[in-house]
Structures are given as structure tokens and as C-alpha cells.
Design an enzyme around this catalytic site. Structure first.
Site, PDB file in Angstrom:
ATOM      1  N   LEU A  43      -1.288   8.710  -6.930  1.00 14.25           N
ATOM      2  CA  LEU A  43      -1.981   7.969  -7.978  1.00 14.25           C
ATOM      3  C   LEU A  43      -1.367   6.583  -8.146  1.00 14.25           C
ATOM      4  O   LEU A  43      -0.223   6.353  -7.728  1.00 14.25           O
ATOM      5  CB  LEU A  43      -1.886   8.738  -9.296  1.00 14.25           C
ATOM      6  CG  LEU A  43      -2.652  10.063  -9.365  1.00 14.25           C
ATOM      7  CD1 LEU A  43      -2.265  10.837 -10.618  1.00 14.25           C
ATOM      8  CD2 LEU A  43      -4.150   9.810  -9.329  1.00 14.25           C
ATOM      9  N   ARG A  46       2.816   5.205  -9.132  1.00 14.69           N
ATOM     10  CA  ARG A  46       3.716   6.338  -8.841  1.00 14.69           C
ATOM     11  C   ARG A  46       4.811   5.969  -7.857  1.00 14.69           C
ATOM     12  O   ARG A  46       5.506   6.838  -7.350  1.00 14.69           O
ATOM     13  CB  ARG A  46       2.914   7.522  -8.311  1.00 14.69           C
ATOM     14  CG  ARG A  46       2.492   8.548  -9.354  1.00 14.69           C
ATOM     15  CD  ARG A  46       1.797   7.965 -10.520  1.00 14.69           C
ATOM     16  NE  ARG A  46       1.338   8.968 -11.491  1.00 14.69           N
ATOM     17  CZ  ARG A  46       0.614   8.673 -12.552  1.00 14.69           C
ATOM     18  NH1 ARG A  46       0.264   7.413 -12.794  1.00 14.69           N
ATOM     19  NH2 ARG A  46       0.241   9.608 -13.405  1.00 14.69           N
ATOM     20  N   LYS A  48       4.546   4.354  -4.825  1.00 21.17           N
ATOM     21  CA  LYS A  48       4.228   4.386  -3.389  1.00 21.17           C
ATOM     22  C   LYS A  48       4.712   3.130  -2.674  1.00 21.17           C
ATOM     23  O   LYS A  48       5.323   3.203  -1.603  1.00 21.17           O
ATOM     24  CB  LYS A  48       2.713   4.532  -3.184  1.00 21.17           C
ATOM     25  CG  LYS A  48       2.099   5.793  -3.730  1.00 21.17           C
ATOM     26  CD  LYS A  48       0.629   5.904  -3.384  1.00 21.17           C
ATOM     27  CE  LYS A  48      -0.201   4.751  -3.915  1.00 21.17           C
ATOM     28  NZ  LYS A  48      -0.190   4.662  -5.398  1.00 21.17           N
ATOM     29  N   SER A  49       4.411   1.978  -3.265  1.00 21.94           N
ATOM     30  CA  SER A  49       4.734   0.719  -2.588  1.00 21.94           C
ATOM     31  C   SER A  49       6.236   0.491  -2.513  1.00 21.94           C
ATOM     32  O   SER A  49       6.747  -0.033  -1.518  1.00 21.94           O
ATOM     33  CB  SER A  49       4.058  -0.452  -3.304  1.00 21.94           C
ATOM     34  OG  SER A  49       2.653  -0.340  -3.206  1.00 21.94           O
ATOM     35  N   ASP A 125      -0.284   1.734   3.065  1.00 19.22           N
ATOM     36  CA  ASP A 125       0.001   1.934   1.645  1.00 19.22           C
ATOM     37  C   ASP A 125      -1.277   1.794   0.821  1.00 19.22           C
ATOM     38  O   ASP A 125      -1.769   0.692   0.594  1.00 19.22           O
ATOM     39  CB  ASP A 125       1.050   0.906   1.202  1.00 19.22           C
ATOM     40  CG  ASP A 125       1.444   1.063  -0.261  1.00 19.22           C
ATOM     41  OD1 ASP A 125       1.079   2.094  -0.863  1.00 19.22           O
ATOM     42  OD2 ASP A 125       2.109   0.155  -0.790  1.00 19.22           O
ATOM     43  N   LEU A 342      30.568 -15.677  26.096  1.00 17.16           N
ATOM     44  CA  LEU A 342      30.028 -14.336  25.849  1.00 17.16           C
ATOM     45  C   LEU A 342      29.622 -14.176  24.384  1.00 17.16           C
ATOM     46  O   LEU A 342      28.601 -13.555  24.070  1.00 17.16           O
ATOM     47  CB  LEU A 342      31.072 -13.279  26.224  1.00 17.16           C
ATOM     48  CG  LEU A 342      31.449 -13.200  27.707  1.00 17.16           C
ATOM     49  CD1 LEU A 342      32.598 -12.221  27.910  1.00 17.16           C
ATOM     50  CD2 LEU A 342      30.238 -12.783  28.542  1.00 17.16           C
ATOM     51  N   ILE A 388      29.162 -10.218   3.555  1.00 17.73           N
ATOM     52  CA  ILE A 388      28.065 -10.592   2.668  1.00 17.73           C
ATOM     53  C   ILE A 388      26.840 -11.018   3.478  1.00 17.73           C
ATOM     54  O   ILE A 388      25.699 -10.705   3.122  1.00 17.73           O
ATOM     55  CB  ILE A 388      28.503 -11.714   1.705  1.00 17.73           C
ATOM     56  CG1 ILE A 388      29.558 -11.192   0.726  1.00 17.73           C
ATOM     57  CG2 ILE A 388      27.306 -12.276   0.940  1.00 17.73           C
ATOM     58  CD1 ILE A 388      29.065 -10.092  -0.201  1.00 17.73           C
TER      59      ILE A 388
END
Length: 433
Positions: A43, A46, A48-49, A125, A342, A388
Site C-alpha cells: 500500500l 508503507r 516501499k521506495s 517500485d 601501478l 570518510i
């Protein structure tokens, strides 16, 4: 979108591709894994994304070419006039010919991503709220030899639902000229209309994962086939609902080159500035968890603890050899022509003698990043520059080839918040607060 205001920079970004990949292959595909389409179901409001974004970011981190295809974005991005009808006329939402047009555009892009852009995992989605609709989608992909996994997100926690609704309404206010009351009323009508026809996922012939309140309760069916699905499950059982932010900044007391501001700042002044910065950024009211390397001076730890930070010393955040150099010239002088050549070929995977590469660091950080999903409050992470940078690349989905060139500002703090449509970055200069 990028906006600069005084001492802060705000950037919105949506693409989940990238992310400091742990593994790569010559053509960008994991040969043994095959192609996979993840079909989200549930729904509205909820989560989903958010789950789709978390999943894409994690898979990209593992070196999987992954992208999210969100139907709402197609509707809101390509036809602002239809965005209003999308919410004003929820009873005909799935029959509306314009709605189906955007779904078809989304599915076309999935096909292009998987077959023309070397993609491996596509996440579709949308609500996908009927068995008929899900059957059509599963058949569409399986007849092409593509594996399909359904992920249904359910919520019984009203706090989660209300947080998600509030996020959607804020987005509606940005893309339409509606006021808050109108947007709230229309969206709740949409939720109610979809609820009346929604059919939960229970098709035993499909591979699926059902989540209730994120990972509070997890049900799986035929979902133990293959590397990709096993990694997806590993992430899903660790995720939690959170509206908190992640802050990234350089630690002020480690042995690496720092800007004048940090190197000249004592512990009390630094902690004062940090606390003020997080306050300016409108942090949540939860107690903030601070993650630091084990080599930070005790003076700083004591000051931070007294300011209400929950301090966690983690060996995963320890510096890497690259942190010892002031720049590439000093690195070249130390390594010599051959070794430096390298390094230039692949800075991300170049392993120092008796030391680690940035790729080794990414692998080292994986367990910590999953652990962060359990945090309910804001997270502050202080470490050396290249630690970081790798964290920044993970959260901002920056490819591993670009990590070495991230223009990290030593005196800045970076605040990331994660929304259904992507992530938002705010950057502040500490010495201007």
C-alpha cells in the site's frame, strides 16, 4: 539539483548506481548471478521506495549494476498536470490510460537497462496491489529468462505510516501548488481507495519476501535460490525504520594532514562547534551515536560523551595508508615511479605493502554499515580522510573509480538524509558556524 546558500550546499541526488563497489568484473556483471527483477508491492506510505533505495545502494556496493524504476517519479517528472489527477481521482488510478502509459515507459526503461546498459538488477517500485497485476509482471520477465523476486512491505505501526505520509506530502507540496490540507486530504483518499482493492502477496508459485514494519517480521517463500537473492535477504533482515540523519566529518586528532582550522582547534572548541553544527542542521531529538576510530584521543571522547554523544570506538574506521600522505606528489616520491604507475592504473584496488587498499577498506566497512541500519537516532561518523571518502561514496553512490578524487573539505561537515525519491546532502563549513 544544487543550491548554494552562504556556508551550506544542498544537493539532491537520485541515481542509486555507483557506491564504491567491493567487487567488479570486466563487463560489470557478476557472471554466476544472472539477471533479476525485484517487484515491490504494498500500500502507499508503507516504505516501499525507501527499501528499494536501500537495496539498490547495497547491491551497488557489492558491485552489482542496479537501478530503481519508480512509477511515481515518471508521473511526477514528465507530466506535472497529470500529477494532480493522480491524486484527485484515486478510484480510477489503475485503469487510467495515462497511468498505464507511465507504467509502460517504466517497463521499457527496465528492459533497456537490463539488455542495453549492462544492468543486472532492476527494481520496479509501484503498488502492484492485485494478483492479476503481479502475474502479468512475473510472466513478462520470466518468459525472457529473468528471475523475479517479489518484496511486499506491510506496516501495522502507525508511527511508520505517519512518517511516510508526511514525507510524501512534503514532496507533493514541492511539485504542485496545493496547500498542506489539500495535499493531505487527497493523499489519504488515495491510500483509502487503494486499500479497498489491495490483495496481499501470498502466491506460493513465486519467490517472495514479506516484511512487516521493515524487518520486525519477515516471511519468505522460495527465496533461497542464488547469490543475489541471498544477499538481498541478508540486507532485508537488518533494516529498520528511521528518519535520522548521517553526519560525516574528519576526526580532529589523528595523524594526517589537516586544515588549519581543525589542527588549531582544542577539544572543547571542536566539540562546541560540532554540537552547534548539528543543532543548526535541525537534527532529530534522539541521542546521537558517534562512531570513531579507536585511536582518537581520550580528551575528545570525554568531551563528546559529556555533550550527550553515545561514543562507539570501531576498528573498522581505522586509517588506511593513503591517509599518511599530503598529496599525490609525496605519494609518488615514497612509492617510486614503478609502484606509483601501478597505483595510478587503479587507485581503488592498489594494495600498499603491509597495508590495505581502498577496496579492502570497503570490505572492512560492510558489517558496520549494516549495523548502522539498527540505529534509531542520528549517526555521526568521524574518521581519517580516505575512510570518510569511502563512506561518502557509499551513501552518495559514487563509483569506486572516482573516490580518490572526491573533493572532501577538511573543515566541513556533511549531513545526509534519506528519502523515498533519493538522498539529500547538506554541507556546512564548521568555521563559519
Amino acid at each position: 539539483m544544487k543550491r548554494v546558500t552562504n556556508s551550506s550546499t544542498e544537493i539532491s541526488f537520485d541515481s542509486p548506481r555507483g557506491g564504491a563497489q567491493i567487487y567488479t568484473t570486466e563487463n560489470g556483471l557478476l557472471y554466476h548471478a544472472g539477471k533479476l527483477v525485484v517487484i515491490m508491492a504494498g500500500l502507499p506510505a508503507r516504505g516501499k521506495s525507501r527499501i528499494a533505495r536501500l537495496l539498490a545502494r547495497y547491491l551497488s556496493w557489492l558491485g552489482v549494476q542496479c537501478d530503481v524504476f519508480r512509477v511515481d517519479e515518471y508521473i511526477e517528472s514528465f507530466n506535472s498536470g497529470f500529477s494532480m489527477k493522480f491524486y484527485e481521482d484515486p478510484n480510477t488510478l489503475h485503469e487510467h490510460r495515462y497511468y498505464q502509459k507511465y507504467v509502460n515507459n517504466c517497463l521499457t526503461d527496465i528492459n533497456e537497462f537490463l539488455y542495453k546498459q549492462n544492468g543486472q538488477v532492476a527494481i520496479f517500485d509501484d503498488i502492484n496491489g492485485t494478483k492479476k497485476r503481479r502475474k502479468e509482471l512475473v510472466n513478462l520477465f520470466t518468459k525472457r529468462g529473468i528471475k523475479v523476486l517479489l518484496i511486499e512491505s506491510m506496516c501495522t505501526d502507525t508511527n511508520i505510516i505517519n512518517d511516510n505520509i508526511a514525507t510524501v506530502i512534503k514532496r507533493l507540496l514541492k511539485i504542485t501548488n496545493m496547500d498542506y490540507e489539500t495535499a493531505s486530504s487527497l493523499y489519504n483518499k488515495r491510500v483509502q481507495a487503494v486499500s479497498e482493492t489491495y490483495e496481499p502477496v501470498d502466491e506460493i508459485e513465486y519467490s517472495y519476501v514479506k516484511l512487516r514494519n521493515y524487518s520486525e517480521h519477515v516471511i519468505t517463500n522460495e527465496s533461497n535460490s542464488g547469490y543475489l537473492i541471498s544477499r538481498i535477504l541478508f540486507l532485508l533482515i537488518n533494516i529498520r525504520h528511521s528518519t535520522a540523519a548521517v553526519y560525516l566529518l574528519l576526526s580532529p586528532a589523528l595523524k594526517y594532514p589537516l586544515c588549519d582550522f581543525l589542527s588549531a582547534t582544542d577539544s572543547t572548541a571542536f566539540v562546541d562547534t560540532l554540537s552547534r553544527a548539528i543543532g543548526v542542521m535541525k537534527s532529530s531529538k534522539h541521542r546521537r551515536s558517534l562512531y570513531i576510530p579507536p585511536c582518537l584521543e581520550q580528551e575528545y571522547i570525554s568531551q563528546l560523551s559529556r555533550r550527550g554523544f553515545k561514543v562507539n570506538e570501531r576498528i573498522e574506521l581505522s586509517p588506511v595508508p593513503l591517509d599518511e600522505y599530503t598529496g599525490f606528489d609525496s605519494l609518488k616520491e615514497r612509492l617510486g615511479e614503478v609502484e606509483y604507475g601501478l597505483f595510478q592504473k587503479d587507485p581503488y584496488r592498489y594494495r600498499f605493502i603491509n597495508g590495505e587498499s581502498l577496496c579492502d577498506l570497503a570490505i572492512r566497512l560492510e558489517s558496520l554499515l549494516l549495523e548502522l541500519e539498527h540505529e534509531s537516532g542520528d549517526i555521526v561518523m568521524m574518521a581519517s580522510p580516505y575512510v570518510i571518502k569511502v563512506l561518502y561514496a557509499f551513501f552518495r553512490n559514487i563509483p569506486s573509480s572516482e573516490i580518490i578524487h572526491i573533493p572532501l573539505q577538511p573543515s566541513h561537515i556533511y549531513r545526509l538524509t534519506f528519502l523515498s525519491e533519493g538522498a539529500m546532502l547538506k554541507e556546512y563549513a564548521l568555521n563559519e558556524l
